[in-house]
Design a protein around this motif. Structure first.
Motif, PDB file in Angstrom:
ATOM      1  N   VAL A  36      -1.626  -4.803  12.911  1.00 27.83           N
ATOM      2  CA  VAL A  36      -1.073  -4.622  11.837  1.00 27.83           C
ATOM      3  C   VAL A  36      -1.231  -3.125  11.225  1.00 27.83           C
ATOM      4  CG1 VAL A  36      -0.744  -5.154   9.293  1.00 27.83           C
ATOM      5  CG2 VAL A  36      -1.152  -7.176  10.957  1.00 27.83           C
ATOM      6  N   LYS A  37      -0.185  -2.395  11.010  1.00 28.39           N
ATOM      7  CA  LYS A  37      -0.200  -1.070  10.685  1.00 28.39           C
ATOM      8  C   LYS A  37      -0.775  -1.169   9.000  1.00 28.39           C
ATOM      9  CE  LYS A  37       2.860   1.894  11.292  1.00 28.39           C
ATOM     10  NZ  LYS A  37       4.150   2.833  11.379  1.00 28.39           N
ATOM     11  N   PRO A  38      -1.717  -0.315   8.770  1.00 35.99           N
ATOM     12  CA  PRO A  38      -2.485  -0.034   7.620  1.00 35.99           C
ATOM     13  C   PRO A  38      -1.110  -0.029   6.414  1.00 35.99           C
ATOM     14  CG  PRO A  38      -3.113   1.698   8.555  1.00 35.99           C
ATOM     15  CD  PRO A  38      -2.424   0.655   9.750  1.00 35.99           C
ATOM     16  N   GLY A  48      -7.471  -9.495   8.678  1.00 37.20           N
ATOM     17  CA  GLY A  48      -6.455 -10.352   9.142  1.00 37.20           C
ATOM     18  C   GLY A  48      -7.306 -11.188  10.117  1.00 37.20           C
ATOM     19  N   SER A  49      -8.180 -10.670  10.987  1.00 38.07           N
ATOM     20  CA  SER A  49      -8.906 -11.289  11.995  1.00 38.07           C
ATOM     21  C   SER A  49      -9.899 -12.223  11.377  1.00 38.07           C
ATOM     22  CB  SER A  49      -9.471 -10.313  12.834  1.00 38.07           C
ATOM     23  OG  SER A  49      -8.657  -9.613  13.730  1.00 38.07           O
ATOM     24  N   TRP A  50     -10.512 -11.742  10.279  1.00 40.22           N
ATOM     25  CA  TRP A  50     -11.366 -12.803   9.500  1.00 40.22           C
ATOM     26  C   TRP A  50     -10.494 -13.880   9.055  1.00 40.22           C
ATOM     27  CZ3 TRP A  50     -11.836 -15.137   5.141  1.00 40.22           C
ATOM     28  CH2 TRP A  50     -13.095 -15.682   4.760  1.00 40.22           C
ATOM     29  N   ILE A  51      -9.557 -13.695   8.382  1.00 36.44           N
ATOM     30  CA  ILE A  51      -8.588 -14.639   8.060  1.00 36.44           C
ATOM     31  C   ILE A  51      -8.227 -15.734   9.180  1.00 36.44           C
ATOM     32  CG2 ILE A  51      -6.211 -15.451   6.983  1.00 36.44           C
ATOM     33  CD1 ILE A  51      -6.680 -12.788   5.108  1.00 36.44           C
ATOM     34  N   LYS A  52      -7.739 -15.283  10.388  1.00 38.10           N
ATOM     35  CA  LYS A  52      -7.424 -16.040  11.347  1.00 38.10           C
ATOM     36  C   LYS A  52      -8.777 -17.034  11.858  1.00 38.10           C
ATOM     37  CE  LYS A  52      -3.888 -13.349  13.521  1.00 38.10           C
ATOM     38  NZ  LYS A  52      -3.778 -12.000  12.458  1.00 38.10           N
ATOM     39  N   SER A 611     -13.478  -0.990   1.943  1.00 34.28           N
ATOM     40  CA  SER A 611     -14.594  -1.845   1.261  1.00 34.28           C
ATOM     41  C   SER A 611     -13.835  -2.571   0.101  1.00 34.28           C
ATOM     42  CB  SER A 611     -15.782  -0.859   0.667  1.00 34.28           C
ATOM     43  OG  SER A 611     -16.656  -1.427  -0.176  1.00 34.28           O
ATOM     44  N   TYR A 612     -12.987  -1.848  -0.231  1.00 36.68           N
ATOM     45  CA  TYR A 612     -12.181  -2.485  -1.692  1.00 36.68           C
ATOM     46  C   TYR A 612     -11.404  -3.696  -1.126  1.00 36.68           C
ATOM     47  CZ  TYR A 612      -8.752  -3.163  -5.452  1.00 36.68           C
ATOM     48  OH  TYR A 612      -8.138  -3.809  -6.495  1.00 36.68           O
ATOM     49  N   ALA A 613     -10.938  -3.465   0.016  1.00 34.92           N
ATOM     50  CA  ALA A 613      -9.893  -4.558   0.702  1.00 34.92           C
ATOM     51  C   ALA A 613     -10.816  -5.936   0.972  1.00 34.92           C
ATOM     52  CB  ALA A 613      -9.263  -3.928   1.780  1.00 34.92           C
ATOM     53  N   GLN A 614     -12.130  -5.795   1.555  1.00 36.38           N
ATOM     54  CA  GLN A 614     -12.908  -6.903   1.818  1.00 36.38           C
ATOM     55  C   GLN A 614     -13.235  -7.625   0.799  1.00 36.38           C
ATOM     56  OE1 GLN A 614     -15.923  -5.732   4.384  1.00 36.38           O
ATOM     57  NE2 GLN A 614     -17.330  -5.053   2.766  1.00 36.38           N
ATOM     58  N   VAL A 615     -13.490  -6.980  -0.373  1.00 34.64           N
ATOM     59  CA  VAL A 615     -13.722  -7.548  -1.381  1.00 34.64           C
ATOM     60  C   VAL A 615     -12.914  -8.843  -1.943  1.00 34.64           C
ATOM     61  CG1 VAL A 615     -14.040  -7.556  -4.134  1.00 34.64           C
ATOM     62  CG2 VAL A 615     -15.155  -6.023  -2.857  1.00 34.64           C
ATOM     63  N   TRP A 616     -11.361  -8.488  -1.630  1.00 35.90           N
ATOM     64  CA  TRP A 616     -10.366  -9.429  -1.931  1.00 35.90           C
ATOM     65  C   TRP A 616     -10.096 -10.433  -0.866  1.00 35.90           C
ATOM     66  CZ3 TRP A 616     -10.496 -10.257  -6.580  1.00 35.90           C
ATOM     67  CH2 TRP A 616     -10.909  -9.287  -7.502  1.00 35.90           C
ATOM     68  N   ARG A 617     -10.907 -10.280   0.406  1.00 30.43           N
ATOM     69  CA  ARG A 617     -10.621 -10.945   1.429  1.00 30.43           C
ATOM     70  C   ARG A 617     -10.672 -12.473   1.029  1.00 30.43           C
ATOM     71  NH1 ARG A 617     -15.005  -9.904   5.136  1.00 30.43           N
ATOM     72  NH2 ARG A 617     -13.979  -8.032   5.757  1.00 30.43           N
ATOM     73  N   GLY A 618      -9.770 -13.119   1.720  1.00 26.09           N
ATOM     74  CA  GLY A 618      -9.521 -14.577   1.259  1.00 26.09           C
ATOM     75  C   GLY A 618      -8.162 -15.441   1.272  1.00 26.09           C
ATOM     76  N   MET A 619      -8.319 -16.539   1.001  1.00 24.43           N
ATOM     77  CA  MET A 619      -6.977 -17.462   1.085  1.00 24.43           C
ATOM     78  C   MET A 619      -7.108 -18.401   0.136  1.00 24.43           C
ATOM     79  SD  MET A 619      -8.101 -18.257   5.019  1.00 24.43           S
ATOM     80  CE  MET A 619      -9.897 -18.632   5.323  1.00 24.43           C
ATOM     81  N   GLN A 620      -5.897 -19.116  -0.182  1.00 29.11           N
ATOM     82  CA  GLN A 620      -5.919 -20.188  -1.202  1.00 29.11           C
ATOM     83  C   GLN A 620      -5.108 -21.269  -0.834  1.00 29.11           C
ATOM     84  OE1 GLN A 620      -5.310 -18.575  -5.255  1.00 29.11           O
ATOM     85  NE2 GLN A 620      -3.331 -17.232  -4.363  1.00 29.11           N
ATOM     86  N   ARG A 621      -5.311 -22.504  -1.205  1.00 26.61           N
ATOM     87  CA  ARG A 621      -4.349 -23.467  -0.873  1.00 26.61           C
ATOM     88  C   ARG A 621      -3.195 -23.185  -1.689  1.00 26.61           C
ATOM     89  NH1 ARG A 621      -7.154 -26.905   1.999  1.00 26.61           N
ATOM     90  NH2 ARG A 621      -9.392 -27.103   1.676  1.00 26.61           N
TER      91      ARG A 621
END
Length: 674
Positions: A36-38, A48-52, A611-621
């Motif tokens: 994915v392009k930034p 993305g890879s963490w979420i997968k 670093s800012y982006a990884q703070v908000w890393r996550g998913m929700q139902r």
């Protein structure tokens, strides 16, 4: 407030292992998706890879950096609670006795199961004897003052927004059970499903206490009709974001005139309130409508409503059939698959009930003076930086700038834990009486609140507990708060480089500071008074820029066809944008910020934004995502990541974002405020 946020210290060591294994890198490319392009989707590029690789645990409704950190804090609290609850011979009334025995009482499921719904039988019997409208009103007062819920309306004691050193009684709209008025007023399939689940919940609890199926169904219809009428009278959450609209001061005699069936001059002494001749009423029209509803609704229906107040406020604390019914309903709102384990629920309950006792044990074990000093230095750096940015604004006049700088200079900062801990004086905790403990805690809190009437506002008092993974800003105190619980990786780590810490905790600090100048916070002056200090032309220019942010977030789709409410989330979105800008400017003052040296393949600027982006890393139902669109002033993590960066020139340069990339905005279209 930051919401889903947090950070702690490891005394200079690398951060603790996570479910992905030990994080040997603070910015780990294994968590990123380089397909994915930034400039197309920065959130996916960074996470993305963490979420997968990860899934939302069955006991959670969301999962990501925040929730992992909160789980780590829960595990720490459970260690403390297990130890203290098994310590024999603790003096009655001591800190450890009350903390340990409250936890033990909640973990004693054998006693709780044996008692069934016995703890609320006296309450149901009392309501059954009510005979007239005066009895209904008396019961409403009784339940409120005796730790049995908050029927019909909201009530509290807080700082007077126009006299912020004085406490005042405030009445607010309330009386409903579903999270938002739209849960009653809309008729789309998603809302209908929630309404059906709610009615079934009512039926289940009434049948568990002996009602026939037919009577329980009739009760559900009665309750839903009353609450729908109350919902129609309520203001929307978006409307309530205007602090001047919800500031309505009445002489008690004048308030009485608007509610002929609610004589406040007589009721307030029964509610423990004395020495007050004026009150604040956040939504006067709600009380007019509610008073009319009181008179027009049969007494029998009000008795059912009050029985329901007892049932719903108690269900989660009774025997397992009630707890299961409570979870089944809540899961229809959240999508949660299995109930949170009992020990974790009890940990949260102790933190929420005796937080300044438990917090002392937490801080003693997990918070260091070095962490507090680091935060003090960082806050001062960002404070200076925000001041410099205000001075250089090209859209604000010098006169308004001077007042903004005065407000910034007056910020008070709370870090780690309170200077003076709450003792909960007189509160008795009994190891063998879980339900009684909860009632005594609730009653103690109510009495403490009304005891603050006629006293000056305690500006040193905290609104959150030390182990909390969050941060906050108070408009009436002009104070920012950072509990010990949020001072941990991924927000902060002594072993991390400046880019990581400024992109994490630096952005959090900047976020809370910017709340003092968001669409609500900017309406309060340096001492916390709700008072306009803006030149009209400056205010108009601010509103134009704020409306650009509203439009940007309105365009985001959260679930199916549900869009974000850019007006409801405006304050948090402005704080995210301002916080990231201030943190970046402060970072550029550091040695690393002024270099081009790469770490793990990334430049300092790239590491800051990652670093800012990884703070908000996550998913929700999807269920909770849809519900939060109605109720949460915070945007989902992917938009908290992607939207602010599109307005920051340095992000474009750091990742070579070009026209044609999906997130690209022309320079003249980038919103710049603070």
């Amino acid at each position: 407030m930051l919401s889903a946020a947090a950070f702690t210290t490891d005394g200079g060591k690398k951060s603790k292992p996570t479910p992905d294994g030990p994080p040997t890198k603070f910015i780990d490319s294994a968590n990123m998706d380089f397909s994915v392009k930034p400039g197309d989707d920065f959130f996916e590029y960074a996470n993305g890879s963490w979420i997968k690789r990860n899934a939302i645990p069955a006991k959670e409704t969301r999962w990501g950096s925040f929730m992992i950190l909160r789980q780590e804090n829960t595990d720490k609290l459970l260690g403390i609670l297990n130890d203290v609850s098994k310590t024999p011979g603790l003096p009655k009334g001591s800190l450890k006795q009350r903390v340990g025995d409250l936890y033990a009482s909640g973990m004693d499921s054998l006693i709780i199961e044996k008692r069934g719904y016995d703890p609320i039988k006296p309450d149901l019997a009392r309501i059954a004897k009510v005979a007239d409208l005066n009895g209904i009103v008396s019961e409403i007062v009784y339940e409120r003052t005796n730790g049995e819920g908050s029927p019909l309306f909201g009530f509290g004691v807080s700082a007077d927004s126009k006299h912020p050193n004085k406490n005042i009684v405030e009445f607010r709209q309330g009386g409903t059970s579903l999270p938002d008025r739209d849960n009653y007023l809309k008729s789309d399939p998603r809302t209908q499903k929630i309404q059906d689940a709610y009615k079934q919940y009512i039926v289940t609890l009434f049948t568990l206490t002996g009602s026939s199926q037919a009577d329980a169904e009739k009760n559900a219809a009665t309750i839903f009709n009353i609450e729908t009428a109350l919902a129609k009278a309520q203001l929307s959450r978006t409307a309530m974001r205007d602090p001047n609209k919800t500031y309505n001061k009445f002489a008690i005699t004048d308030f009485d005139q608007t509610t002929p069936h609610l004589n406040w001059a007589q009721l307030m002494p029964k509610m423990g309130v004395s020495g007050q001749d004026t009150v604040l009423v956040a939504q006067p029209d709600f009380f007019k409508s509610t008073d009319a509803l009181l008179a027009s609704t049969p007494i029998a229906d009000w008795k059912v409503y009050l029985e329901w107040n007892i049932l719903k406020s108690s269900a989660g604390s009774l025997s397992s059939p009630f707890v299961k019914a409570n979870f089944d309903f809540s899961s229809s709102l959240s999508g949660q698959k299995v109930q949170t384990p009992r020990n974790e629920r009890m940990s949260g309950l102790v933190d929420g009930s005796l937080g300044e006792l438990l917090g002392q044990l937490y801080v003693e074990k997990y918070f260091t003076p070095a962490a507090k000093k680091y935060m003090v230095d960082l806050v001062n750096n960002l404070k200076v930086t925000l001041g410099e940015r205000i001075q250089h604004l090209d859209w604000m006049s010098d006169a308004t700038k001077a007042k903004a700088l005065t407000k910034l200079a007056a910020f008070s900062v709370k870090i780690g834990y309170p200077d003076k801990w709450q003792t909960y004086a007189g509160l008795v905790i009994d190891r063998d009486d879980y339900f009684g403990n909860l009632k005594r805690i609730s009653k103690w809190r109510y009495n403490y609140s009304v005891s603050q009437i006629n006293k000056p506002v305690d500006r040193k008092r905290w609104g959150m507990t030390a182990p909390t993974v969050n941060a906050s800003y108070s408009s009436t105190s002009n104070a920012i708060t950072f509990p010990a619980g949020i001072l941990q990786y991924p927000f902060f780590d002594f072993g991390a480089d400046d880019a990581v810490n400024y992109g994490g905790i630096g952005a959090v600090i900047g976020h809370e500071m910017t709340h003092g100048f968001d669409d609500e916070g900017r309406q309060y002056d340096a001492d916390g008074t709700l008072r306009d200090w803006w030149a009209k032309d400056d205010a108009d220019k601010f509103k134009v820029r704020a409306d650009q942010v509203v439009a940007q977030y309105n365009a985001f789709t959260v679930v199916d066809t549900l869009h974000l409410n850019g007006r409801l989330t405006l304050g948090e979105n402005l704080a995210d944008l301002g916080g990231l800008n201030v943190a970046y400017a402060a970072f550029k003052k550091t040695k690393e910020g002024q270099s081009n040296k790469k770490i793990d393949g990334f430049t300092p600027d790239q590491r800051f934004f990652l670093s800012y982006a990884q703070v908000w890393r996550g998913m929700q139902r999807p269920e909770v995502a849809a519900q939060l669109v109605l109720t949460d002033p915070h945007s989902p993590g992917q938009f908290r990541t992607n939207a602010p960066v599109t307005n920051i020139d340095a992000w474009y340069a750091a990742f070579n974002v070009q026209p044609g990339d999906k997130m690209y905005k022309k320079p003249e279209d980038r919103t710049k405020i603070w």
